[in-house]
Design a protein around this motif. Structure first.
Motif, short mmCIF file in Angstrom:
data_model
loop_
_atom_site.label_atom_id
_atom_site.label_comp_id
_atom_site.label_asym_id
_atom_site.label_seq_id
_atom_site.Cartn_x
_atom_site.Cartn_y
_atom_site.Cartn_z
N LEU A 98 69.93 -14.98 9.57
CA LEU A 98 69.05 -13.89 9.15
C LEU A 98 67.91 -14.41 8.28
O LEU A 98 66.76 -13.96 8.40
CB LEU A 98 69.85 -12.82 8.40
N VAL A 99 68.22 -15.35 7.42
CA VAL A 99 67.18 -15.93 6.56
C VAL A 99 66.15 -16.68 7.41
O VAL A 99 64.94 -16.54 7.22
CB VAL A 99 67.79 -16.86 5.50
N LEU A 100 66.62 -17.48 8.36
CA LEU A 100 65.70 -18.21 9.22
C LEU A 100 64.91 -17.24 10.11
O LEU A 100 63.75 -17.50 10.45
CB LEU A 100 66.47 -19.21 10.09
N HIS A 101 65.52 -16.12 10.46
CA HIS A 101 64.82 -15.08 11.22
C HIS A 101 63.63 -14.53 10.43
O HIS A 101 62.56 -14.28 11.00
CB HIS A 101 65.80 -13.96 11.54
N LEU A 102 63.80 -14.37 9.12
CA LEU A 102 62.68 -13.90 8.29
C LEU A 102 61.51 -14.88 8.37
O LEU A 102 60.35 -14.47 8.47
CB LEU A 102 63.14 -13.75 6.84
N ALA A 103 61.82 -16.17 8.31
CA ALA A 103 60.76 -17.18 8.40
C ALA A 103 60.10 -17.16 9.76
O ALA A 103 58.87 -17.31 9.88
CB ALA A 103 61.35 -18.56 8.10
N ALA A 104 60.89 -16.96 10.82
CA ALA A 104 60.35 -16.96 12.18
C ALA A 104 59.40 -15.78 12.39
O ALA A 104 58.35 -15.93 13.02
CB ALA A 104 61.49 -16.90 13.19
N VAL A 105 59.77 -14.61 11.90
CA VAL A 105 58.91 -13.45 12.05
C VAL A 105 57.60 -13.65 11.28
O VAL A 105 56.51 -13.32 11.77
CB VAL A 105 59.63 -12.17 11.59
N GLU A 106 57.70 -14.20 10.08
CA GLU A 106 56.49 -14.47 9.30
C GLU A 106 55.62 -15.50 10.02
O GLU A 106 54.38 -15.36 10.06
CB GLU A 106 56.84 -14.95 7.90
N LYS A 107 56.24 -16.52 10.60
CA LYS A 107 55.49 -17.51 11.37
C LYS A 107 54.77 -16.86 12.54
O LYS A 107 53.60 -17.16 12.82
CB LYS A 107 56.45 -18.60 11.88
N TYR A 108 55.44 -15.93 13.22
CA TYR A 108 54.80 -15.24 14.34
C TYR A 108 53.55 -14.48 13.88
O TYR A 108 52.49 -14.56 14.50
CB TYR A 108 55.76 -14.28 15.04
N GLU A 119 51.51 -15.13 21.47
CA GLU A 119 52.77 -15.82 21.76
C GLU A 119 52.80 -17.18 21.09
O GLU A 119 51.76 -17.81 20.85
CB GLU A 119 52.94 -16.01 23.27
N PHE A 120 54.00 -17.66 20.80
CA PHE A 120 54.17 -19.03 20.36
C PHE A 120 53.79 -19.99 21.49
O PHE A 120 54.00 -19.68 22.67
CB PHE A 120 55.63 -19.31 19.97
N LYS A 125 57.93 -22.46 20.30
CA LYS A 125 59.10 -21.80 20.90
C LYS A 125 60.36 -22.62 20.67
O LYS A 125 61.42 -22.08 20.35
CB LYS A 125 58.88 -21.59 22.40
N LYS A 126 60.25 -23.94 20.84
CA LYS A 126 61.41 -24.80 20.62
C LYS A 126 61.89 -24.74 19.18
O LYS A 126 63.09 -24.77 18.90
CB LYS A 126 61.06 -26.24 20.99
N ALA A 127 60.94 -24.63 18.27
CA ALA A 127 61.28 -24.62 16.84
C ALA A 127 61.78 -23.26 16.37
O ALA A 127 62.64 -23.19 15.48
CB ALA A 127 60.06 -25.03 16.02
N TRP A 128 61.27 -22.16 16.96
CA TRP A 128 61.48 -20.85 16.36
C TRP A 128 62.19 -19.80 17.22
O TRP A 128 62.63 -18.78 16.69
CB TRP A 128 60.13 -20.27 15.93
N ASN A 129 62.31 -20.03 18.53
CA ASN A 129 62.85 -18.96 19.38
C ASN A 129 64.26 -18.54 19.01
O ASN A 129 64.59 -17.35 19.03
CB ASN A 129 62.79 -19.35 20.85
N ALA A 130 65.12 -19.48 18.70
CA ALA A 130 66.50 -19.13 18.35
C ALA A 130 66.53 -18.23 17.12
O ALA A 130 67.27 -17.24 17.07
CB ALA A 130 67.34 -20.38 18.10
N ALA A 131 65.72 -18.57 16.12
CA ALA A 131 65.67 -17.77 14.89
C ALA A 131 64.98 -16.43 15.13
O ALA A 131 65.37 -15.41 14.54
CB ALA A 131 64.94 -18.53 13.80
N LEU A 132 63.98 -16.41 15.99
CA LEU A 132 63.26 -15.16 16.24
C LEU A 132 64.12 -14.18 17.02
O LEU A 132 64.18 -13.00 16.71
CB LEU A 132 61.97 -15.45 17.01
#
Length: 217
Positions: A98-108, A119-120, A125-132
């Motif tokens: 969930l914490v990494l998800h917060l970073a992924a959404v902010e990155k988006y 889109e990424f 995508k390789k770095a962030w898709n799992a967290a997003l």
């Protein structure tokens, strides 16, 4: 990945709010795009309002982002790796994910609002898709990290946000996204408001998981 359009479709109420904001701005009710160091205001986590170095509306947004982030840090900073990896049930998310998800959404929203991309790219995508996206991919990939790992990522992503926002002004913040013309109208302010309220939502989930943590190291 959920695009801006997907997110907007889940929040149809926002159209009228954006219209009100646009009318208010054009009528001159909101402050002009002057920097907050020209405004007398106190700084601190419990002061919502303009901040030095930012235009007034952006500074107010930053003050809210700062407060929300402080609550996330407080919630997780003393957790062990085992607690961050704890999975309540097979369909749940861990606190770490969930914490990494917060970073992924902010990155988006960084690439969307600062770069104008929907889109990424493949590397992102390789770095962030799992967290997003979380789900099975997130449960499989996001584990085995201590709290410092998550805090460092949150800090790095947020630093980029703050640096980029210093280069922007209130006109940019209130500008309507032309990509939303065929659906609910959305402006840049809403996108960053969503980053803020999104953290509040997941802070509640983190608190729920923490209250159910077993006696683990």
């Amino acid at each position: 990945m959920k695009t801006t359009s997907n997110l907007v479709n889940r929040r149809s109420f926002i159209g009228s709010a954006v219209t009100i904001a646009a009318v208010t701005f054009s009528s001159g009710i909101l402050p002009q795009a002057t920097y907050a160091d020209e405004i007398t205001t106190k700084q601190g986590l419990f002061m919502i309002g303009p901040m030095k170095g930012y235009t007034p509306q952006i500074g107010t947004l930053v003050s809210m982002l700062n407060y929300n982030r402080s609550t996330i840090i407080k919630a997780i900073q003393s957790l062990s790796q085992a607690q961050l990896d704890y999975l309540y049930d097979p369909k749940a998310n861990t606190i770490g994910s969930l914490v990494l998800h917060l970073a992924a959404v902010e990155k988006y929203y960084q690439i969307n609002t600062f770069e104008g991309r929907e889109e990424f790219n493949e590397e992102e995508k390789k770095a962030w898709n799992a967290a997003l996206n979380l789900g099975d991919e997130g449960r499989e990939e996001i584990k085995g990290h201590n709290v410092k790992y998550y805090l460092n990522i949150l800090s790095t992503i947020r630093q980029t946000t703050l640096e980029q926002l210093k280069k922007k002004d209130d006109e940019w913040l209130l500008a309507i996204d032309p990509a939303s013309a065929d659906q609910e109208t959305v402006n840049t302010y809403w996108k960053w408001f969503h980053v803020c309220e999104h953290e509040s939502n997941h802070r509640g989930q983190i608190a729920w998981i923490k209250s159910r943590l077993p006696k683990i190291g």
